[in-house]
Motif scaffolding. Structure first.
Motif, PDB file in Angstrom:
ATOM      1  N   ASP A 238      25.580 -45.028   6.669  1.00  0.00           N
ATOM      2  CA  ASP A 238      25.265 -45.700   5.411  1.00  0.00           C
ATOM      3  C   ASP A 238      24.076 -46.636   5.592  1.00  0.00           C
ATOM      4  O   ASP A 238      23.200 -46.717   4.717  1.00  0.00           O
ATOM      5  N   GLU A 239      24.019 -47.352   6.726  1.00  0.00           N
ATOM      6  CA  GLU A 239      22.861 -48.196   7.024  1.00  0.00           C
ATOM      7  C   GLU A 239      21.599 -47.346   7.144  1.00  0.00           C
ATOM      8  O   GLU A 239      20.523 -47.736   6.679  1.00  0.00           O
ATOM      9  N   VAL A 240      21.739 -46.178   7.773  1.00  0.00           N
ATOM     10  CA  VAL A 240      20.606 -45.271   7.908  1.00  0.00           C
ATOM     11  C   VAL A 240      20.102 -44.832   6.538  1.00  0.00           C
ATOM     12  O   VAL A 240      18.895 -44.806   6.279  1.00  0.00           O
ATOM     13  N   ARG A 241      21.025 -44.490   5.647  1.00  0.00           N
ATOM     14  CA  ARG A 241      20.638 -44.063   4.303  1.00  0.00           C
ATOM     15  C   ARG A 241      19.861 -45.151   3.579  1.00  0.00           C
ATOM     16  O   ARG A 241      18.826 -44.880   2.933  1.00  0.00           O
ATOM     17  N   LEU A 242      20.328 -46.385   3.656  1.00  0.00           N
ATOM     18  CA  LEU A 242      19.649 -47.488   2.984  1.00  0.00           C
ATOM     19  C   LEU A 242      18.255 -47.717   3.564  1.00  0.00           C
ATOM     20  O   LEU A 242      17.284 -47.912   2.823  1.00  0.00           O
ATOM     21  N   ALA A 243      18.159 -47.705   4.902  1.00  0.00           N
ATOM     22  CA  ALA A 243      16.863 -47.913   5.549  1.00  0.00           C
ATOM     23  C   ALA A 243      15.906 -46.778   5.229  1.00  0.00           C
ATOM     24  O   ALA A 243      14.703 -46.997   5.007  1.00  0.00           O
ATOM     25  N   PHE A 244      16.426 -45.563   5.178  1.00  0.00           N
ATOM     26  CA  PHE A 244      15.609 -44.389   4.883  1.00  0.00           C
ATOM     27  C   PHE A 244      15.080 -44.446   3.445  1.00  0.00           C
ATOM     28  O   PHE A 244      13.893 -44.215   3.192  1.00  0.00           O
ATOM     29  N   THR A 245      15.945 -44.775   2.507  1.00  0.00           N
ATOM     30  CA  THR A 245      15.546 -44.854   1.100  1.00  0.00           C
ATOM     31  C   THR A 245      14.486 -45.927   0.894  1.00  0.00           C
ATOM     32  O   THR A 245      13.491 -45.716   0.186  1.00  0.00           O
ATOM     33  N   PHE A 246      14.683 -47.082   1.522  1.00  0.00           N
ATOM     34  CA  PHE A 246      13.702 -48.158   1.393  1.00  0.00           C
ATOM     35  C   PHE A 246      12.374 -47.739   2.024  1.00  0.00           C
ATOM     36  O   PHE A 246      11.297 -48.022   1.484  1.00  0.00           O
ATOM     37  N   GLY A 247      12.437 -47.060   3.161  1.00  0.00           N
ATOM     38  CA  GLY A 247      11.213 -46.609   3.815  1.00  0.00           C
ATOM     39  C   GLY A 247      10.401 -45.669   2.956  1.00  0.00           C
ATOM     40  O   GLY A 247       9.169 -45.772   2.890  1.00  0.00           O
ATOM     41  N   LEU A 248      11.073 -44.747   2.288  1.00  0.00           N
ATOM     42  CA  LEU A 248      10.364 -43.828   1.391  1.00  0.00           C
ATOM     43  C   LEU A 248       9.708 -44.573   0.235  1.00  0.00           C
ATOM     44  O   LEU A 248       8.611 -44.218  -0.211  1.00  0.00           O
ATOM     45  N   SER A 249      10.377 -45.629  -0.262  1.00  0.00           N
ATOM     46  CA  SER A 249       9.814 -46.393  -1.380  1.00  0.00           C
ATOM     47  C   SER A 249       8.565 -47.168  -0.966  1.00  0.00           C
ATOM     48  O   SER A 249       7.732 -47.507  -1.806  1.00  0.00           O
ATOM     49  N   GLN A 250       8.435 -47.458   0.334  1.00  0.00           N
ATOM     50  CA  GLN A 250       7.301 -48.232   0.838  1.00  0.00           C
ATOM     51  C   GLN A 250       6.167 -47.354   1.353  1.00  0.00           C
ATOM     52  O   GLN A 250       5.093 -47.858   1.677  1.00  0.00           O
ATOM     53  N   ASN A 251       6.415 -46.051   1.480  1.00  0.00           N
ATOM     54  CA  ASN A 251       5.425 -45.153   2.068  1.00  0.00           C
ATOM     55  C   ASN A 251       5.305 -43.896   1.200  1.00  0.00           C
ATOM     56  O   ASN A 251       5.843 -42.828   1.538  1.00  0.00           O
ATOM     57  N   ALA A 252       4.627 -44.055   0.079  1.00  0.00           N
ATOM     58  CA  ALA A 252       4.486 -42.955  -0.880  1.00  0.00           C
ATOM     59  C   ALA A 252       3.842 -41.742  -0.213  1.00  0.00           C
ATOM     60  O   ALA A 252       2.853 -41.867   0.509  1.00  0.00           O
ATOM     61  N   GLY A 253       4.422 -40.582  -0.438  1.00  0.00           N
ATOM     62  CA  GLY A 253       3.865 -39.351   0.087  1.00  0.00           C
ATOM     63  C   GLY A 253       4.329 -38.986   1.476  1.00  0.00           C
ATOM     64  O   GLY A 253       3.987 -37.918   1.986  1.00  0.00           O
ATOM     65  N   PHE A 254       5.125 -39.863   2.112  1.00  0.00           N
ATOM     66  CA  PHE A 254       5.590 -39.545   3.462  1.00  0.00           C
ATOM     67  C   PHE A 254       6.568 -38.377   3.411  1.00  0.00           C
ATOM     68  O   PHE A 254       7.486 -38.349   2.594  1.00  0.00           O
ATOM     69  N   ASN A 255       6.363 -37.427   4.288  1.00  0.00           N
ATOM     70  CA  ASN A 255       7.212 -36.241   4.341  1.00  0.00           C
ATOM     71  C   ASN A 255       7.613 -35.970   5.780  1.00  0.00           C
ATOM     72  O   ASN A 255       6.743 -35.832   6.648  1.00  0.00           O
ATOM     73  N   ALA A 256       8.906 -35.906   6.037  1.00  0.00           N
ATOM     74  CA  ALA A 256       9.409 -35.665   7.391  1.00  0.00           C
ATOM     75  C   ALA A 256      10.087 -34.306   7.451  1.00  0.00           C
ATOM     76  O   ALA A 256      10.844 -33.940   6.550  1.00  0.00           O
ATOM     77  N   GLU A 257       9.810 -33.591   8.514  1.00  0.00           N
ATOM     78  CA  GLU A 257      10.464 -32.307   8.708  1.00  0.00           C
ATOM     79  C   GLU A 257      11.848 -32.477   9.324  1.00  0.00           C
ATOM     80  O   GLU A 257      12.794 -31.785   8.960  1.00  0.00           O
ATOM     81  N   ASN A 258      11.959 -33.428  10.266  1.00  0.00           N
ATOM     82  CA  ASN A 258      13.219 -33.621  10.989  1.00  0.00           C
ATOM     83  C   ASN A 258      13.557 -35.095  11.129  1.00  0.00           C
ATOM     84  O   ASN A 258      12.673 -35.961  11.088  1.00  0.00           O
ATOM     85  N   ILE A 259      14.830 -35.374  11.293  1.00  0.00           N
ATOM     86  CA  ILE A 259      15.326 -36.689  11.660  1.00  0.00           C
ATOM     87  C   ILE A 259      15.920 -36.566  13.061  1.00  0.00           C
ATOM     88  O   ILE A 259      16.758 -35.693  13.316  1.00  0.00           O
ATOM     89  N   TYR A 260      15.455 -37.423  13.970  1.00  0.00           N
ATOM     90  CA  TYR A 260      15.893 -37.350  15.357  1.00  0.00           C
ATOM     91  C   TYR A 260      16.706 -38.593  15.718  1.00  0.00           C
ATOM     92  O   TYR A 260      16.281 -39.722  15.456  1.00  0.00           O
ATOM     93  N   LEU A 261      17.856 -38.391  16.329  1.00  0.00           N
ATOM     94  CA  LEU A 261      18.629 -39.480  16.900  1.00  0.00           C
ATOM     95  C   LEU A 261      18.392 -39.501  18.408  1.00  0.00           C
ATOM     96  O   LEU A 261      18.370 -38.455  19.055  1.00  0.00           O
ATOM     97  N   PHE A 262      18.221 -40.694  18.969  1.00  0.00           N
ATOM     98  CA  PHE A 262      18.079 -40.799  20.410  1.00  0.00           C
ATOM     99  C   PHE A 262      18.642 -42.139  20.870  1.00  0.00           C
ATOM    100  O   PHE A 262      18.938 -43.012  20.058  1.00  0.00           O
ATOM    101  N   GLY A 263      18.806 -42.301  22.163  1.00  0.00           N
ATOM    102  CA  GLY A 263      19.437 -43.501  22.692  1.00  0.00           C
ATOM    103  C   GLY A 263      20.852 -43.223  23.152  1.00  0.00           C
ATOM    104  O   GLY A 263      21.386 -42.117  22.993  1.00  0.00           O
ATOM    105  N   ARG A 264      21.493 -44.233  23.709  1.00  0.00           N
ATOM    106  CA  ARG A 264      22.799 -44.065  24.342  1.00  0.00           C
ATOM    107  C   ARG A 264      23.877 -43.603  23.375  1.00  0.00           C
ATOM    108  O   ARG A 264      24.820 -42.924  23.746  1.00  0.00           O
ATOM    109  N   GLY A 265      23.756 -43.968  22.101  1.00  0.00           N
ATOM    110  CA  GLY A 265      24.789 -43.613  21.136  1.00  0.00           C
ATOM    111  C   GLY A 265      24.524 -42.345  20.357  1.00  0.00           C
ATOM    112  O   GLY A 265      25.331 -41.953  19.511  1.00  0.00           O
TER     113      GLY A 265
END
Length: 310
Positions: A238-265
């Motif tokens: 849910d935190e990821v969704r909120l951060a992702f939505t806000f990021g799109l609102s701040q970066n018009a036209g940004f298009n991502a092909e993939n979402i990558y998770l990395f790190g210990r968790g």
């Protein structure tokens, strides 16, 4: 981008965590990285569980001294990471001008982006190659001047040369970024002490956002079966969704092909929850081993790798 850094070839990274430090050296031979030294050492009890950078890193000399005592390295020269919470990153648009001109102009605008005056802060900036109708876009990193001075003084007293101070999120990003067909990618670092999201465009970070959910339980219950894992993963997604939505609102036209998770968790189990929270995107686990063929025993090396790759 390195915070307050000189341009040079750097092969070693040092990361202070809450209960241990990590030191990593890489040899770069024609774009191929080989690990020459990798040390992860727990602190003695009197140093454990403390915030290394508290009170403007007033006690960081104790941690430098301990690291030096455990490393068989003469003339220690390193890149050091700064935690997410101790350095702020902003993206700023300027008319067409050089980085030096933008840095001079930004001094007069500093207070509009950071919660302390320019007299109490230091900053570094670099241009990022992202479409900007009005001119050029820059990423700016800033920290308190007293914090930086205390770190540099303590390192010098211990015989350590700090080649660059770099935000942890930028170092982590460097360790895993890869070329996608769309030029854009979203990277989510799932750590035990800090987690954050990065929008990357042609390997340039254009958006950084802290994710508040504590990922420690995700790490502890990574089998994906327990109720507490499910609850923690749902909060994290849910935190990821909120951060992702806000990021799109701040970066018009940004298009991502993939979402990558990395790190210990990061895990395939967690990918499932993130995929459900952000519909329409492929969610994958990645690592510095997958991207750069850098193999190190144990997990949690991404920030150290990014520093040593610099």
């Amino acid at each position: 981008m390195g915070l307050f850094a000189r341009k040079s070839i750097i092969r070693s990274g040092l990361v202070f965590e809450r209960d241990s430090f990590r030191f990593l050296s890489l040899r770069n031979e024609k774009g191929t990285f080989d690990v020459t030294d990798a040390v992860c050492e727990e602190y003695p009890e009197y140093l454990k569980g403390r915030d290394v950078f508290a009170d403007f890193a007033a006690d960081i000399g104790d941690y430098f001294s301990f690291a030096v005592s455990r490393l068989a390295v003469k003339d220690l020269s390193v890149n050091l990471s700064l935690p997410f919470r101790d350095v702020m990153i902003r993206t700023v648009n300027f008319p067409k001008m050089s980085t030096a001109e933008a840095a001079l102009a930004f001094r007069y605008d500093f207070g509009n982006y950071f919660p302390f005056p320019i007299e109490e802060g230091v900053f570094d900036m670099a241009e990022i190659k992202y479409p900007c109708e009005s001119g050029r876009r820059f990423v700016v990193a800033a920290a308190r001047r007293k914090l930086i001075e205390n770190i540099e003084d303590a390192a010098k007293a211990c015989g350590i040369r700090i080649k660059a101070l770099e935000p942890a999120q930028i170092a982590a990003e460097r360790s895993v970024t890869q070329h996608d067909r769309s030029d854009g990618g979203v990277y989510i670092y799932v750590g035990e002490e800090q987690s954050f999201m990065i929008f990357s465009w042609k390997k340039n970070g254009i958006y950084y956002r802290s994710i508040q959910s504590d990922a420690a339980d995700v790490l502890a219950f990574s089998d994906g079966e327990s109720d507490i894992f499910t609850q923690t993963a749902e909060r994290f997604a849910d935190e990821v969704r909120l951060a992702f939505t806000f990021g799109l609102s701040q970066n018009a036209g940004f298009n991502a092909e993939n979402i990558y998770l990395f790190g210990r968790g990061a895990s395939k189990h967690l990918c499932k929850f993130v995929s459900e929270a952000i519909d329409g995107y492929s969610v994958k686990v990645t690592s510095c081993a997958d991207v750069h063929n850098i193999n190190i025993d144990g997990s949690g090396w991404e920030i150290a790798v990014g520093l040593a790759m610099r």
